[in-house]
Design an enzyme around this catalytic site. Structure first.
Site, PDB file in Angstrom:
ATOM      1  N   ARG A 158     -11.072   9.555   1.519  1.00 50.51           N
ATOM      2  CA  ARG A 158     -11.035  10.605   2.760  1.00 50.51           C
ATOM      3  C   ARG A 158     -12.210  11.089   2.904  1.00 50.51           C
ATOM      4  NH1 ARG A 158      -4.856  10.818   2.088  1.00 50.51           N
ATOM      5  NH2 ARG A 158      -3.875   9.071   2.855  1.00 50.51           N
ATOM      6  N   LYS A 206      -2.168  -1.212  -3.781  1.00 50.63           N
ATOM      7  CA  LYS A 206      -2.578  -0.499  -3.104  1.00 50.63           C
ATOM      8  C   LYS A 206      -2.213   0.778  -3.741  1.00 50.63           C
ATOM      9  CE  LYS A 206      -6.504   1.844  -0.618  1.00 50.63           C
ATOM     10  NZ  LYS A 206      -7.353   2.007   0.324  1.00 50.63           N
ATOM     11  N   LYS A 219       0.217  -0.584   0.168  1.00 51.27           N
ATOM     12  CA  LYS A 219      -0.068  -0.322   0.157  1.00 51.27           C
ATOM     13  C   LYS A 219       0.876   1.089  -0.138  1.00 51.27           C
ATOM     14  CE  LYS A 219      -3.990   2.020   2.041  1.00 51.27           C
ATOM     15  NZ  LYS A 219      -4.865   2.526   3.453  1.00 51.27           N
ATOM     16  N   TYR A 276     -14.865   0.439  -7.715  1.00 51.66           N
ATOM     17  CA  TYR A 276     -16.612   1.136  -7.415  1.00 51.66           C
ATOM     18  C   TYR A 276     -17.239   0.830  -8.971  1.00 51.66           C
ATOM     19  CZ  TYR A 276     -13.934   2.784  -3.467  1.00 51.66           C
ATOM     20  OH  TYR A 276     -13.252   2.889  -2.366  1.00 51.66           O
TER      21      TYR A 276
END
Length: 337
Positions: free
Chosen positions: A212, A256, A202, A321
Site C-alpha cells: 500500500r 494471497k 485473498k 519481489y
C-alpha cells in the site's frame, strides 16, 4: 499409500542425503525461473528509479525504466511480469475513473513493454484501490463498499487493459460476481484469448502494508477491507471462492498472501487440480529482505527456501519481489540449499 520404512539398520534414510548429487537426485520439487512472476511498480516521470522505503531493494520505475526491467526479466527466463501503478493523488477520485483511462500508467507501460519486449507476458491488476480516493478496491457510498456498482467499473477497467495488450488480467478486488462479468466482457469485445488469473482466495491480511505504501494507497484507505477480503481463520470458505471463480471463467487461481496460507495453496491444488499460484506479498518480502540486510538471517537461503515452500505446497508459480534476484541466482547454477 505411503510406504512405512523398515526399522533401522535396514532403513538408513541418511543414505539419500549423503552427497550433493544424491540430494539432487532425490529432491521432490524443483524451482526455476519459469516458476516466477515479477511484480513491478510504475510511476510517472522520465528515467526515474525511486526506492520504496518499506521494501528494501524494490523501486518504483518510470515507464522507460520499466521497459528495461521487463527486458532484463525476459533475458533471465522470467515468463511474466505484473504491473502496479503509483498513481498521482490528484488523479484519484471517488469513482476511480483513472482505472479505465486508456492512457493511465499501467496501460501506457504495457504498450511500451510490448513494443520493445514482445515475448514477455504482462499481467495487470483489476481493482480500484490505486485510483480510488477512498483507498478501497470498490466504489464507496456512505462508508459502504458497493459490490454491484463496482462491477461496472471493473468491467471497463478490464477492457482497457485488454486493449492495451495485457495477456492476463488479475482481478484482485474480491467483489462477488466480478469474474463472470469480466469474462463475458472479454468474449463480447473480441478478447477471447485474454486469460484471467483470479485472486480467488485473498485474505484480509496484515502483510499488505508495504504494498500500500508502494502504490500510494496507505494514506487514502478509510477503514479496512474485511467486508470483502477473506477472514484469515477460514479455509473452507477459500475453497468455495475458488470454485466460484472457476465456474465463472477463471483460467487460473491465486492465493494471497503466500507463506501464512500454504495450507490453502495445498488444498486448492489437491481439490481442483487447476493452475494454482501464490503471491509472496510485500510484508513477506520485507521481513526476509530486512532481516537479511541486517545479517539476522542468510538472505539468499531464506529467499530460496521460502519460494521452494510454495512449490512443495503445489503451486505452479509464485508472484514474488524476489523473482529477478532468484532468476539471477539460478542462472549462476548455485546450490539451492
Amino acid at each position: 499409500m505411503v510406504h512405512t520404512p523398515p526399522p533401522f539398520p535396514v532403513s538408513r534414510p541418511r543414505r539419500n542425503r549423503r552427497t550433493d548429487w544424491m540430494r539432487d537426485l532425490t529432491r521432490e520439487n524443483s524451482l526455476s525461473a519459469s516458476d516466477l512472476i515479477w511484480p513491478i511498480f510504475v510511476r510517472e516521470g522520465d528515467d526515474v528509479v525511486e526506492p520504496i522505503d518499506s521494501m528494501p531493494g524494490v523501486n518504483r520505475l518510470s515507464v522507460s525504466r520499466a521497459v528495461e526491467a521487463a527486458n532484463e526479466a525476459a533475458n533471465h527466463g522470467i515468463p511474466l511480469i505484473a504491473l502496479f501503478p503509483y498513481t498521482d493523488p490528484d488523479k484519484k477520485t471517488p469513482d476511480a475513473a483513472e482505472a479505465w483511462n486508456p492512457e493511465n500508467l499501467v496501460n501506457t507501460a504495457t504498450r511500451a513493454i510490448k513494443a520493445q519486449v514482445p515475448d514477455i507476458g504482462i499481467m495487470l491488476d483489476v481493482a480500484l484501490d490505486p485510483y480510488n480516493s477512498d483507498g478501497h478496491d470498490g466504489i464507496v457510498r456512505e462508508g459502504v463498499v458497493m459490490n454491484d456498482e463496482t462491477l461496472g467499473a471493473l468491467e471497463q477497467q478490464a477492457l482497457t487493459q485488454a486493449e492495451a495488450g495485457a495477456d492476463i488480467l488479475g482481478p484482485s478486488d474480491m467483489m462477488d460476481g466480478r469474474i463472470g462479468i469480466i469474462r463475458r466482457a472479454l468474449e463480447q469485445n473480441d478478447f477471447p484469448d485474454t486469460a484471467i488469473m483470479a485472486y480467488s482466495a485473498k485474505f484480509a491480511s496484515a502483510f499488505y502494508g508495504p504494498f500500500r505504501d508502494a502504490v500510494g494507497a496507505s494514506g487514502a484507505l478509510k477503514g479496512d477491507k474485511k467486508t470483502y477480503q477473506l477472514d484469515p481463520a477460514n479455509s473452507d470458505e477459500a475453497l468455495r471462492m475458488v470454485a466460484r471463480d472457476l465456474d465463472e471463467g477463471a483460467d487460473m487461481v491465486m492465493v494471497k498472501p503466500g507463506m501464512p496460507y500454504l495450507d490453502i495453496c495445498q488444498r486448492v491444488k489437491q481439490e481442483f487440480a487447476v493452475p494454482t499460484y501464490a503471491y509472496q506479498v510485500s510484508g513477506e518480502y520485507a521481513m526476509i529482505a530486512g532481516a537479511g540486510d541486517n545479517g539476522w538471517i542468510d538472505r539468499d537461503k531464506a529467499m530460496l527456501e521460502s519460494l521452494m515452500a510454495f512449490k512443495r505446497a503445489g503451486c505452479d508459480g509464485i508472484l514474488s519481489y524476489f523473482a529477478l534476484e532468484t532468476a539471477k541466482f539460478l542462472r549462476r547454477d548455485m546450490d539451492l540449499f
